[in-house]
Design an enzyme around this catalytic site. Structure first.
Site: not given
Ligand code: SPV
Ligand code: MG
Length: 431
Positions: A43, A75, A89, A122, A204
């Site tokens: 919630y 509920y 409510h 309120t 990455d």
């Molecule tokens: C990320 O999201 O950077 C991860 C997961 O490490 S993966 O990309 O699947 O490696």
């Molecule tokens: Mg990663």
């Protein structure tokens, strides 16, 4: 004597609640329902005091005759148990996702002639301030940090969604759906190395440095309250990792996940298509142990991510690592796979659970995306991470818009798929 029921889902009583009790009291015996912890977290009302404390708080109010626990947001159970003549409510639930709960309650009441009383909600400066203070409290590091551990005990599976900016953080924080008679939302955020790097136009490969990654976390934290799981890649040098643990903990991050690779890290979804080296059990165990030693609170979690299935080293290697990393102090195990079929992930979970019933298991079903949260929970998974779907949905939408504006030499043709100007300028709440 008539019975009047009202359900509370608050940690702080303000004049709006007192008004509801007064309205209820005019009609008969007042029974207040304390919404359970499990229901509150669905919630977006994460409790800052325990269920017992809430019960005592409500029972201490003038005009309240009895307090019961309402286990579910809907509920059905309380209505079947109490058959109240009236349910009272605030009328604010006529709009938004809660309207589904109201509609369902009306059906229940109609079946035996009960009545709903919608009291004008309120909302004044004092109430607004209390709402704001509660939110601010949840955003504080000491509350946010422990929230992941709390969630693991409160819900069958914790659902984390990727966030890489204030805006995506807001999407994870605020998105609520009314589906299959229930409200649902994400529990936590995953600060993915892939998406954080991608948002910065970088690969990455641990190229985006920690200072920049922390900046992303801070942007997200500024506008949200949900707990954060940080993708710590390899954790870097052990001598550096201990500092990262301290910084993350201080910021109020709940967990870091580090993967058992060394040297130049590439994204796991490349698998064996690129050269990647797995750290030895001893090396990686030493890194986990050093991180745990550096940690100052009991709340923070260091989760060990095992890359044996990604690197095709086999199930037995993955299980041996899971056992060793747990002994080294890991607070959870993340097992990853890039197969489309979830079978190897489920096999790992089943076999790990034969010897370890408690250490949390984390999975990231990007490739094996047919598996449901329910199936994962049945196999002992505690946290599911949707690691990159926001980035992957935004990118093609933005690219198509850019292409079409080039194609048509104006923006009219793309207009009907855009967020209206009015909405974009009011999207972000001002204090
Ligand atoms: C990320 O999201 O950077 C991860 C997961 O490490 S993966 O990309 O699947 O490696
Ligand atoms: Mg990663």
């Amino acid at each position: 004597m008539k019975t009047v029921y009202t359900c509370f889902c608050t940690d702080v009583i303000h004049e709006g609640h007192l008004n509801i009790i007064e309205e209820a009291h005019k009609r008969g015996k007042v029974v207040v329902g304390a919404l359970s912890d499990q229901a509150l977290i669905r919630y977006n009302k994460f409790p800052t005091i325990s269920q017992d404390e809430r019960i005592r708080l409500y029972a201490s109010l003038d005009g309240v005759d009895e307090v019961v626990v309402q286990e579910e947001m809907m509920y059905d159970d309380v209505i079947a148990r109490l058959h109240p003549d009236y349910v009272v409510h605030g009328d604010n639930w006529k709009e938004g996702p809660e309207a589904a709960i109201r509609a369902h309650l009306l059906e229940l009441l109609e079946s035996y002639g009960g009545q709903l009383v919608d009291v004008p909600y309120t909302y004044n400066e004092a109430v607004r301030k209390i709402d704001l203070q509660l939110r601010e409290k949840l955003a504080m590091p000491e509350y946010r940090r422990k929230r992941l551990r709390q969630l693991i005990t409160m819900t069958p599976i914790v659902k984390a969604m990727e966030a890489h900016s204030g805006l995506t953080g807001l999407i994870v924080e605020k998105t609520v759906v009314d589906h299959e008679g229930k409200l649902d939302q994400f529990d936590a955020m995953w600060v993915s190395s892939l998406c954080d790097s991608t948002a910065k136009g970088k690969p990455d490969i641990e190229l985006v440095d920690m200072t920049s990654r922390f900046r992303t976390i801070d942007d997200i934290m500024e506008v949200t309250t949900k707990p954060i799981i940080f993708d710590g890649d390899t954790g870097g040098l052990t001598e550096h990792f201990v500092y990262t643990v301290r910084s993350l903990e201080r910021m109020g991050v709940s967990a870091v996940i580090i993967e058992d690779k060394k040297g130049l890290k590439k994204n796991s979804l490349f698998g064996t298509e690129v050269a990647q080296t797995q750290a030895s059990i001893e090396e990686f165990s030493a890194k986990i142990a050093a991180g745990k030693k550096a940690q100052l609170t009991d709340d923070f979690m260091i989760i060990a991510r095992i890359e044996s299935l990604i690197l095709e080293r086999g199930m037995d290697d993955a299980l041996a690592r899971a056992a060793a990393f747990t002994v080294a102090g890991a607070d959870g195990i993340m097992i990853h796979s890039r197969k489309k079929d979830p079978a190897e992930i489920l096999e790992f979970c089943d076999r790990f659970r034969q010897t370890d019933r408690t250490t949390p298991i984390v999975v990231v079903p990007s490739s094996f995306n047919t598996v449901t949260e329910e199936e994962l929970a049945e196999h002992g998974v505690n946290i599911v991470i949707y690691a990159n779907q926001l980035t992957r949905s935004a990118f093609p939408a933005m690219q198509k818009t850019a292409e079409d504006i080039l194609r048509f030499h104006r923006a009219k043709e793309v207009d009907d798929r855009l967020l209206p100007i009015k909405q974009i300028i009011t999207l972000i709440d001002e204090l």
